[in-house]
Every structure is written in structure tokens, then in C-alpha cells.
Design an enzyme around this catalytic site. Structure first.
Site, PDB file in Angstrom:
ATOM      1  N   GLN A   1     106.642 -70.717 -43.456  1.00 41.87           N
ATOM      2  CA  GLN A   1     107.749 -69.804 -43.694  1.00 41.87           C
ATOM      3  C   GLN A   1     109.027 -70.226 -42.980  1.00 41.87           C
ATOM      4  O   GLN A   1     110.106 -69.818 -43.379  1.00 41.87           O
ATOM      5  CB  GLN A   1     107.371 -68.392 -43.248  1.00 41.87           C
ATOM      6  CG  GLN A   1     106.253 -67.793 -44.066  1.00 41.87           C
ATOM      7  CD  GLN A   1     105.840 -66.423 -43.556  1.00 41.87           C
ATOM      8  OE1 GLN A   1     106.109 -66.074 -42.418  1.00 41.87           O
ATOM      9  NE2 GLN A   1     105.176 -65.657 -44.397  1.00 41.87           N
TER      10      GLN A   1
ATOM     11  N   TYR B   1      96.291 -74.332 -39.980  1.00 37.53           N
ATOM     12  CA  TYR B   1      97.524 -73.612 -40.276  1.00 37.53           C
ATOM     13  C   TYR B   1      98.514 -74.518 -41.005  1.00 37.53           C
ATOM     14  O   TYR B   1      98.921 -75.556 -40.490  1.00 37.53           O
ATOM     15  CB  TYR B   1      98.160 -73.055 -39.013  1.00 37.53           C
ATOM     16  CG  TYR B   1      97.317 -72.080 -38.224  1.00 37.53           C
ATOM     17  CD1 TYR B   1      96.184 -71.471 -38.761  1.00 37.53           C
ATOM     18  CD2 TYR B   1      97.663 -71.759 -36.932  1.00 37.53           C
ATOM     19  CE1 TYR B   1      95.419 -70.582 -38.024  1.00 37.53           C
ATOM     20  CE2 TYR B   1      96.909 -70.853 -36.184  1.00 37.53           C
ATOM     21  CZ  TYR B   1      95.786 -70.276 -36.746  1.00 37.53           C
ATOM     22  OH  TYR B   1      95.038 -69.391 -36.008  1.00 37.53           O
TER      23      TYR B   1
ATOM     24  N   SER C   1      86.309 -68.684 -31.646  1.00 41.28           N
ATOM     25  CA  SER C   1      87.079 -67.656 -32.324  1.00 41.28           C
ATOM     26  C   SER C   1      86.174 -67.007 -33.360  1.00 41.28           C
ATOM     27  O   SER C   1      85.610 -67.698 -34.208  1.00 41.28           O
ATOM     28  CB  SER C   1      88.312 -68.275 -32.990  1.00 41.28           C
ATOM     29  OG  SER C   1      89.044 -67.302 -33.696  1.00 41.28           O
TER      30      SER C   1
ATOM     31  N   GLN D   1      88.252 -65.716 -28.943  1.00 40.89           N
ATOM     32  CA  GLN D   1      89.442 -65.173 -29.594  1.00 40.89           C
ATOM     33  C   GLN D   1      89.006 -64.383 -30.829  1.00 40.89           C
ATOM     34  O   GLN D   1      88.977 -64.905 -31.927  1.00 40.89           O
ATOM     35  CB  GLN D   1      90.400 -66.313 -29.974  1.00 40.89           C
ATOM     36  CG  GLN D   1      91.721 -65.845 -30.495  1.00 40.89           C
ATOM     37  CD  GLN D   1      92.628 -67.014 -30.841  1.00 40.89           C
ATOM     38  OE1 GLN D   1      92.189 -68.035 -31.358  1.00 40.89           O
ATOM     39  NE2 GLN D   1      93.896 -66.861 -30.572  1.00 40.89           N
TER      40      GLN D   1
END
Length: 185
Positions: free
Chosen positions: A27, A54, A151, A176
Site C-alpha cells: 500500500q 508480506y 506465531s 505471537q
């Protein structure tokens, strides 16, 4: 900014971490990402969290660029491995191959020699946990990873991971979990 010890380790982290899951490489362009990272640093944030998955690695690249020139010892870099990063049979999971190759790729994208915390992004039922933990142990012993974590593992998965980490004498210090007002698992 407040700083806290992460788990039972000696690693001190900022109470607020900067994550770049949906922003960097997706973004925000690199200039906007760098401005956000600078603002975080100016606010005293020293802990930066990302993952190889990501934005197909672009988030790590953008974070690495934004942190270039920052004294490495003044920040804590955290990244993760497990989720698919490509179409290949070994481009996902917690096999030794994927963990070692994933770590090397993350280090290259982040522009650093080591990460402070390397986490298994999910649990991988298809790989013996011993294989996963041995790969993490080798990265710790090579100095490419200082601490390991997980995680979104369940309590039994964490117990077994902690047991193996203790046997291997590696610092498994973090979990996490996803936690929000909406998703209460």
C-alpha cells in the site's frame, strides 16, 4: 517509549513494535515507508516486525531500505518463516530446507547479517518438530538468528517446541498470537 524484556530473555524491546504486514511493498511506496519508519524511530520505537510472506518479500525489502543507515545494534528486527513464498514444493512450511533458505533470503532483503527474533509463522504438521527446531538451532549457532519464537501455535505445540529448544539449548522466547476484539481464540 517504554522498553521491556522479551519473555525470559535479556532482549529489551520497545513496548510498541512497528509492523509492516499490509503496508510496506503493497500500500505504501518506499518513500512513504521510509517516512513511517523514521517517525517510528523518532518516537522511540526500536522493534520492527515483518515476515518473508508480506507482499511477497517486498515488505522486508522496504523495511531494510528504510532502516539502512540506522545503527544495527540500536534496533530489534523480527521476521517469520513458514507461509508460502512461491509456487514450489519447498517454498512453504518448516522443513530444514525452507527455514535455511528463507532465513538467507530474509537477511538479504533486510540488508543485515542477523535477525534478533526469527519466528515460525504457523505450525507445520507435515514436518517433524525436531527437524524444525534443529534448523533454528543451527541458525542460532551460526549467529544469523539470536532468538526464536512462534506465531499462532497452540499450547501443546508451544510446550513441545519449548521442550526441544531446552534440549538443544536455544532461546525460544516468544509467541505471537493473533489477538483482537473480534477474533477471540
Amino acid at each position: 517509549m517504554e522498553y521491556r524484556q522479551l519473555g525470559r530473555s535479556g532482549l529489551r524491546v520497545s513496548a510498541v513494535a512497528y509492523g509492516n504486514w499490509v503496508t510496506h511493498g503493497n500500500q505504501l511506496d518506499d518513500d512513504a515507508a521510509a517516512a513511517c519508519v523514521k517517525a517510528a524511530l523518532d518516537a522511540g520505537i526500536t522493534t520492527f516486525d515483518t515476515a518473508d510472506r508480506y507482499a511477497q518479500g517486498r515488505a522486508e525489502e522496504a523495511l531494510g531500505k528504510a532502516l539502512s543507515g540506522v545503527r544495527r545494534s540500536s534496533i530489534e528486527l523480527c521476521t517469520k518463516v513458514c507461509l508460502p513464498v512461491g509456487p514450489g514444493a519447498n517454498d512453504a512450511g518448516l522443513s530444514r530446507k525452507h527455514i535455511i533458505e528463507g532465513c538467507h533470503a530474509s537477511l538479504r532483503r533486510l540488508g543485515t547479517d542477523y535477525v534478533d527474533l526469527y519466528q515460525a509463522h504457523r505450525y507445520d504438521d507435515s514436518v517433524p518438530l525436531e527437524e524444525t527446531m534443529l534448523a533454528f538451532a543451527d541458525l542460532v549457532r551460526q549467529g544469523k538468528v539470536l532468538y526464536v519464537g512462534a506465531s499462532e501455535w497452540t499450547a501443546p505445540q508451544l510446550r513441545e517446541g519449548l521442550r526441544l529448544a531446552a534440549e538443544l539449548r536455544i532461546p525460544f522466547i516468544a509467541n505471537q498470537p493473533q489477538y483482537s476484539m473480534v477474533w477471540r481464540v
